[in-house]
Design a protein around this motif. Structure first.
Motif, PDB file in Angstrom:
ATOM      1  N   PHE A 147       2.693   4.372 -12.388  1.00  9.37           N
ATOM      2  CA  PHE A 147       1.408   4.957 -11.969  1.00  9.37           C
ATOM      3  C   PHE A 147       1.296   6.064 -10.932  1.00  9.37           C
ATOM      4  O   PHE A 147       0.408   5.926 -10.072  1.00  9.37           O
ATOM      5  CB  PHE A 147       0.447   3.651 -11.379  1.00  9.37           C
ATOM      6  CG  PHE A 147       0.209   2.440 -12.561  1.00  9.37           C
ATOM      7  CD1 PHE A 147      -0.557   2.953 -13.641  1.00  9.37           C
ATOM      8  CD2 PHE A 147       1.114   1.315 -12.650  1.00  9.37           C
ATOM      9  CE1 PHE A 147      -0.685   1.776 -14.623  1.00  9.37           C
ATOM     10  CE2 PHE A 147       0.890   0.372 -13.755  1.00  9.37           C
ATOM     11  CZ  PHE A 147      -0.110   0.649 -14.530  1.00  9.37           C
ATOM     12  N   THR A 148       2.440   6.414 -10.824  1.00  5.96           N
ATOM     13  CA  THR A 148       2.925   7.311  -9.713  1.00  5.96           C
ATOM     14  C   THR A 148       1.755   8.468  -9.672  1.00  5.96           C
ATOM     15  O   THR A 148       1.310   9.235 -10.665  1.00  5.96           O
ATOM     16  CB  THR A 148       4.150   8.082  -9.755  1.00  5.96           C
ATOM     17  OG1 THR A 148       5.278   6.903  -9.765  1.00  5.96           O
ATOM     18  CG2 THR A 148       4.528   8.940  -8.730  1.00  5.96           C
TER      19      THR A 148
ATOM     20  N   PRO B  20       6.470  -0.974  -2.091  1.00  9.15           N
ATOM     21  CA  PRO B  20       5.898  -0.204  -3.023  1.00  9.15           C
ATOM     22  C   PRO B  20       5.939  -0.682  -4.233  1.00  9.15           C
ATOM     23  O   PRO B  20       6.772  -1.666  -4.786  1.00  9.15           O
ATOM     24  CB  PRO B  20       6.908   1.080  -2.993  1.00  9.15           C
ATOM     25  CG  PRO B  20       7.368   1.089  -1.593  1.00  9.15           C
ATOM     26  CD  PRO B  20       7.431  -0.496  -1.389  1.00  9.15           C
ATOM     27  N   TYR B  21       4.946  -0.447  -5.399  1.00  6.60           N
ATOM     28  CA  TYR B  21       4.716  -0.916  -6.612  1.00  6.60           C
ATOM     29  C   TYR B  21       6.194  -1.014  -7.400  1.00  6.60           C
ATOM     30  O   TYR B  21       6.656  -1.796  -8.177  1.00  6.60           O
ATOM     31  CB  TYR B  21       3.642  -0.417  -7.476  1.00  6.60           C
ATOM     32  CG  TYR B  21       3.569  -0.497  -8.751  1.00  6.60           C
ATOM     33  CD1 TYR B  21       2.925  -1.800  -9.131  1.00  6.60           C
ATOM     34  CD2 TYR B  21       4.152   0.044  -9.873  1.00  6.60           C
ATOM     35  CE1 TYR B  21       2.902  -1.989 -10.350  1.00  6.60           C
ATOM     36  CE2 TYR B  21       3.951  -0.084 -11.251  1.00  6.60           C
ATOM     37  CZ  TYR B  21       3.360  -1.231 -11.540  1.00  6.60           C
ATOM     38  OH  TYR B  21       3.305  -1.784 -12.746  1.00  6.60           O
TER      39      TYR B  21
ATOM     40  N   ILE C 182      -2.848  -4.721 -10.832  1.00  4.70           N
ATOM     41  CA  ILE C 182      -2.817  -5.454  -9.446  1.00  4.70           C
ATOM     42  C   ILE C 182      -3.078  -6.942  -9.686  1.00  4.70           C
ATOM     43  O   ILE C 182      -2.469  -7.693  -8.998  1.00  4.70           O
ATOM     44  CB  ILE C 182      -4.229  -4.994  -8.521  1.00  4.70           C
ATOM     45  CG1 ILE C 182      -3.919  -3.424  -8.192  1.00  4.70           C
ATOM     46  CG2 ILE C 182      -4.404  -5.818  -7.337  1.00  4.70           C
ATOM     47  CD1 ILE C 182      -5.140  -2.673  -7.659  1.00  4.70           C
TER      48      ILE C 182
ATOM     49  N   ASP D  99      -0.498   2.178  -3.018  1.00  3.59           N
ATOM     50  CA  ASP D  99       0.264   1.457  -4.143  1.00  3.59           C
ATOM     51  C   ASP D  99       1.252   0.590  -3.507  1.00  3.59           C
ATOM     52  O   ASP D  99       2.538   0.260  -3.980  1.00  3.59           O
ATOM     53  CB  ASP D  99       1.130   2.434  -4.780  1.00  3.59           C
ATOM     54  CG  ASP D  99       2.048   3.167  -3.890  1.00  3.59           C
ATOM     55  OD1 ASP D  99       2.029   3.014  -2.709  1.00  3.59           O
ATOM     56  OD2 ASP D  99       3.001   3.934  -4.490  1.00  3.59           O
ATOM     57  N   CYS D 100       1.146  -0.134  -2.323  1.00  2.20           N
ATOM     58  CA  CYS D 100       1.889  -1.050  -1.885  1.00  2.20           C
ATOM     59  C   CYS D 100       1.429  -2.428  -1.652  1.00  2.20           C
ATOM     60  O   CYS D 100       0.375  -2.503  -1.835  1.00  2.20           O
ATOM     61  CB  CYS D 100       2.375  -0.598  -0.290  1.00  2.20           C
ATOM     62  SG  CYS D 100       3.264   0.861  -0.319  1.00  2.20           S
TER      63      CYS D 100
ATOM     64  N   ARG E  59      -1.939  -7.162  -2.750  1.00  3.68           N
ATOM     65  CA  ARG E  59      -2.232  -5.685  -2.322  1.00  3.68           C
ATOM     66  C   ARG E  59      -2.349  -5.511  -0.839  1.00  3.68           C
ATOM     67  O   ARG E  59      -3.159  -6.299  -0.211  1.00  3.68           O
ATOM     68  CB  ARG E  59      -3.643  -5.294  -3.112  1.00  3.68           C
ATOM     69  CG  ARG E  59      -3.990  -3.746  -2.876  1.00  3.68           C
ATOM     70  CD  ARG E  59      -3.044  -2.930  -3.529  1.00  3.68           C
ATOM     71  NE  ARG E  59      -3.538  -1.410  -3.617  1.00  3.68           N
ATOM     72  CZ  ARG E  59      -4.332  -0.916  -4.078  1.00  3.68           C
ATOM     73  NH1 ARG E  59      -4.770  -1.807  -5.356  1.00  3.68           N
ATOM     74  NH2 ARG E  59      -4.802   0.396  -3.845  1.00  3.68           N
TER      75      ARG E  59
ATOM     76  N   GLY F 144      -2.977   6.008  -9.110  1.00  5.03           N
ATOM     77  CA  GLY F 144      -3.559   4.583  -8.995  1.00  5.03           C
ATOM     78  C   GLY F 144      -3.079   3.687  -9.846  1.00  5.03           C
ATOM     79  O   GLY F 144      -3.114   3.745 -10.986  1.00  5.03           O
ATOM     80  N   ILE F 145      -3.041   2.576  -9.203  1.00  2.01           N
ATOM     81  CA  ILE F 145      -2.606   1.249  -9.881  1.00  2.01           C
ATOM     82  C   ILE F 145      -4.039   0.532 -10.498  1.00  2.01           C
ATOM     83  O   ILE F 145      -5.118   0.248  -9.453  1.00  2.01           O
ATOM     84  CB  ILE F 145      -1.686   0.217  -9.181  1.00  2.01           C
ATOM     85  CG1 ILE F 145      -0.761   0.879  -8.685  1.00  2.01           C
ATOM     86  CG2 ILE F 145      -1.704  -1.149  -9.972  1.00  2.01           C
ATOM     87  CD1 ILE F 145       0.146   0.255  -7.738  1.00  2.01           C
TER      88      ILE F 145
END
Length: 860
Positions: A542-543, A615-616, A552, A568-569, A562, A546-547
């Motif tokens: 998703f770089t 980070p995700y 999520i 994204d962290c 979240r 957005g996720i």
């Protein structure tokens, strides 16, 4: 008259002797056994520890007296062979009676193998065991019961090690398995299949640490833990299941050829020395497919080798074809079977191995109790013959394994098996057997009709240039393009015909069906992911975009909340069982924060540690890193939440050890009920005294240690200098006009401060126990729980009441409401009555199987 001497009295030895005696009643057959027991059920030992086998005597298949009466074989127990004179054909043995020589015409060595003891310090300490004989199992069980073992470590993740772990878990003992190799069941399962089993075990309460070596036992007088290169792991019991070594030391200087202690034999099971044979766990036989030497210390192989050798000794008209290494294992809610070569072994042996991994229904989907098999089938692309198979599932994996054994042993090709007419009825199988369906898929792959990516190929990155297309019944891969199979009636406008696409569905079937359509419509670069989402962990990057909310939500279920200040962290909740962690675990958490977060950690109000700002893309690496230290993330959703406890008896006011109790609650309910969905979250706290430092009464269920004074008023002297009265922190003790003590039992909080303070022994008597509060909560609507009228005397009563409360909440709660609301709606007296009787436990199975609260009400 021929004399056959057999050394070894368990599986291979007793089988050889009995069968040969049946073939030649005139021969003299003598069997020497080092131990007093012969023909015991070594494979049943883990199940004796777990309580599945109740009696020690059930492990003894034959007594020497019974065996002799049945077979006519002469048995000497307690005699150990110490020298073999191959020139004069005589074996010297010793026992408590002295030394004796046994002459032979033909000698059979079936001395088996002994458990390997790791080369680490402290293995002579009480609490360390190996498991090889019924005596070992009895000693382990006795130690568990006498020492009240709560934590155990198993060294070695082979079949026996995992079976031992399963049976320790069945006794509600926290289990960790430490394996030095990078995977469990090494050399018998391929790494991709082994990883699926490992994940399942971890989800069901057995912590697995692979690539971790043990270095020393920890403890002063008894085992208190195990030192590993992942830190010190706490345990009161350590069982080594790290392999076996053949019992062949007495054969030194005989000239018998050996490989790493095993006796090398030919296809007639004969050694290089005339008239000397070897069978069972001490013998190095051959692999049935490759012809290469292979050691296969299995009870099944030992018995078959014994039977064949008896025929060889009788007339020499047969030979032993070698082993396939067939095995099957029962694990918590999962069975595993395997036979033949692994993919790695097949490639190493020079075969052009072709594999496929598939997910199959084990029975028709409409039949009650139906589930799935995950089958990995391996064949040679040139000869099209099956080389090996691995299968996991909740059903009869032994049946699938045995069909594969038969196919391999007969040397038939896939095409011969295509219409194998196997038994079918809905209670037993699908119309086309899962094994035959696997054959069909591998046929299609070899014939070029099915273009796929194996799980190991996907994990290695071979799909990095492919767009992932989700073709599940409903969208299942966050961020992926979704295509409904039934809507595709021609080329897809937004996807070019030459685009590289990887088709993924839940099990793999829909991917194949769509692939056949797309290829017919001109698509030239399609691959289907074998096993689909049931086998593979498929994620979309998703770089920069957005996720999505569904992702999520998914990672939240893993314990990653979240961080709303970032795009994204996440903050990772690390489960600490009860707020107590070891120095090694603390180091692992802080190291993980440095490597995968922003280097900061925070404590939640429920004594859970959060690693901040992850980070995700670091979520999976973080989980893998923590798993090496035996740590998990989680603690979200409409489930039993991680347990909170105070420090208990390490505090000057502590009455009970809440760490010990909360550890048991954690194992039985946070882990044991991990997949049980509830109307809302269910929080449990344990306090060591009525000071209520961790606010037990503000939880759905709270437990408080009690010390109830039992006054002996006849001893009161009315001294008017009442120390108990002055000691009482809540000032409920009073004296009457005569100076006699008065206790208001309705106001006493059972803190125990008054105990043993009276010089005249009025307050010497007391009862220890637990008060249980139900229906508390904190947050937006604070509510104090209501104490049940009973003081519970034992931990087991407390654990049983907790289980009843969870079952009541699941059965009678309305989705979205808290336990406090359920109690208010049903009435406290009604709920208390149910918790003090056993009807909820009687309905447990039906309750847990019901598909209710699928969404739940927890938002954090």
């Amino acid at each position: 008259m021929k004399r056959v001497l057999v050394i070894g009295g368990v599986a291979a030895g007793t089988k050889t002797a009995a069968k040969f005696k049946r073939l030649d009643q005139q021969a003299e057959v003598i069997l020497l056994s080092k131990g007093q027991d012969i023909s015991y059920a070594g494979c049943g030992l883990p199940y004796y520890i777990g309580g599945v086998i109740n009696s020690y005597n059930e492990l003894i298949v034959n007594t020497p007296q019974k065996y002799t009466a049945l077979t006519g074989v002469t048995v000497y127990t307690g005699w150990e062979a110490i020298v073999v004179d191959v020139e004069n054909k005589v074996v010297t043995a010793q026992s408590q009676e002295g030394i004796k020589q046994f002459f032979y015409d033909q000698l059979v060595i079936a001395t088996g193998a002994s458990a390997s003891v790791p080369s680490i310090a402290g293995t002579d300490m009480p609490g360390f065991f190996t498991l090889r004989t019924p005596t070992d199992a009895a000693q382990i069980l006795d130690y568990i019961e006498k020492q009240n073992v709560q934590q155990a470590i198993v060294i070695g993740a082979g079949f026996i090690g995992l079976e031992v772990a399963e049976n320790l878990l069945a006794r509600h003992i926290q289990v960790r398995v430490v394996e030095a190799l990078p995977q469990i069941m090494a050399n018998v399962f391929d790494s991709d299949m082994a990883l699926l089993v490992q994940r399942h075990l971890q989800e069901n309460g057995i912590q697995i640490l692979t690539g971790v070596k043990a270095s020393a036992m920890v403890g002063e007088k008894v085992v208190q833990g195990l030192q590993t290169d992942a830190g010190v792991l706490a345990a009161q019991l350590v069982i080594s299941a790290a392999g076996v070594r053949p019992n062949t030391d007495f054969l030194k200087n005989t000239g018998i050829a050996m490989v790493k202690g095993t006796i090398l034999v030919d296809e007639t099971l004969q050694t290089n020395v005339p008239d000397i044979y070897a069978v069972g766990d001490c013998a190095m036989v051959s692999n049935r497919l490759t012809g290469q030497a292979q050691w296969s210390p299995m009870g099944s192989s030992a018995n078959m080798e014994g039977r064949v050798l008896a025929q060889i000794l009788h007339d020499g008209q047969v030979h032993y074809p070698g082993v396939l290494g067939t095995g099957v294992i029962k694990l918590p809610l999962l069975n595993c079977g395997r036979t033949g070569l692994t993919e790695e072994a097949a490639v190493k042996a020079g075969f052009q191995a072709c594999t496929t991994t598939m997910v199959m229904d084990d029975k028709p989907h409409y039949y009650p109790g139906s589930a799935s098999f995950i089958i990995k089938l391996i064949a040679d692309k040139n000869t099209r013959k099956i080389l090996g198979m691995q299968v996991i599932g909740v059903g009869a994996v032994d049946k699938i394994t045995d069909i594969a054994v038969t196919a391999i042993s007969m040397g038939v090709a896939l095409d011969t098996l295509e219409c194998l007419d196997l038994a079918y009825a809905p209670p037993f199988s699908t119309a086309i057997s899962p094994f035959v369906q696997a054959v069909h898929i591998l046929q299609n792959k070899i014939n070029g009709l099915y273009h796929s990516l194996t799980p190991s190929e996907y994990k290695s990155g071979k799909a990095k240039d492919y767009e992932i297309i989700d073709v599940s019944i409903q969208p299942a891969i966050p961020g992926a393009r979704y295509i409904n199979l039934t809507d595709v009636t021609g080329p897809i406008a937004e996807i070019p015909l030459d685009k590289k696409i990887l088709l993924v569905c839940m099990k793999g079937k829909r991917s194949y069906l769509l692939q056949t359509r797309l290829r017919a419509y001109g698509y030239t670069h399609t691959l289907a992911l074998e096993g689909g989402l049931a086998v593979n962990d498929v994620k979309i990057s998703f770089t920069g975009r957005g996720i999505p909310e569904e992702e999520i939500k998914r990672v939240k279920g893993l314990g990653f909340l979240r961080d709303k200040t970032t795009p994204d962290c996440f903050n990772a909740r690390v489960i600490t069982r009860n707020g107590k962690i070891t120095a090694a675990e603390s180091y692992a958490i802080t190291k993980a924060a440095e490597l995968y977060g922003n280097g900061q950690i925070a404590m939640t109000t429920r004594l859970t540690i959060e690693i901040q700002h992850v980070p995700y893309v670091n979520i999976e690496p973080l989980c893998n890193f923590l798993a090496k230290a035996g740590l998990d993330t989680g603690g979200t959703g409409s489930k039993v939440r991680p347990i909170v406890s105070c420090k208990g008896t390490t505090c000057q006011y502590g009455l009970i050890d809440p760490f010990s109790l909360s550890e048991k609650i954690h194992e039985r309910f946070y882990k044991g009920y991990h997949d049980v969905l509830l109307p809302h979250k269910f929080k449990i706290a344990v306090g060591g005294c009525p000071n209520n430092c961790v606010k037990p009464d503000l939880n759905d269920l709270g437990i408080v240690g009690q010390r109830v004074p039992l006054l002996d008023k006849t001893q009161c002297k009315g001294c008017k200098k009442c120390i108990p009265r002055d000691t009482c922190p809540i000032h409920i003790l009073q004296c009457d006009e005569a100076g006699k003590i008065l206790l208001d039992t309705t106001r006493c909080n059972h803190c125990g401060r008054c105990i043993e303070t009276c010089s005249f022994h009025v307050f010497d008597g007391y009862m220890e126990g637990y008060k249980i509060y139900i229906g508390g909560r904190w947050g937006k609507q604070i509510k104090h729980g209501i104490p049940m009228e009973k003081i519970f005397a034992t931990e087991e009563e407390v654990l049983e009441t907790i289980e009843k409360a969870i079952l009541l909440f699941r059965e009678q709660g309305i989705t979205g409401e808290r336990f406090a609301d359920t109690i208010t709606r049903l009435g406290f007296e009604n709920v208390q009555k149910q918790l003090l009787t056993n009807s909820l436990l009687q309905r447990k199975t039906e309750n847990l199987q019901a598909r209710v609260h699928l969404k739940g009400g927890a938002t954090c």
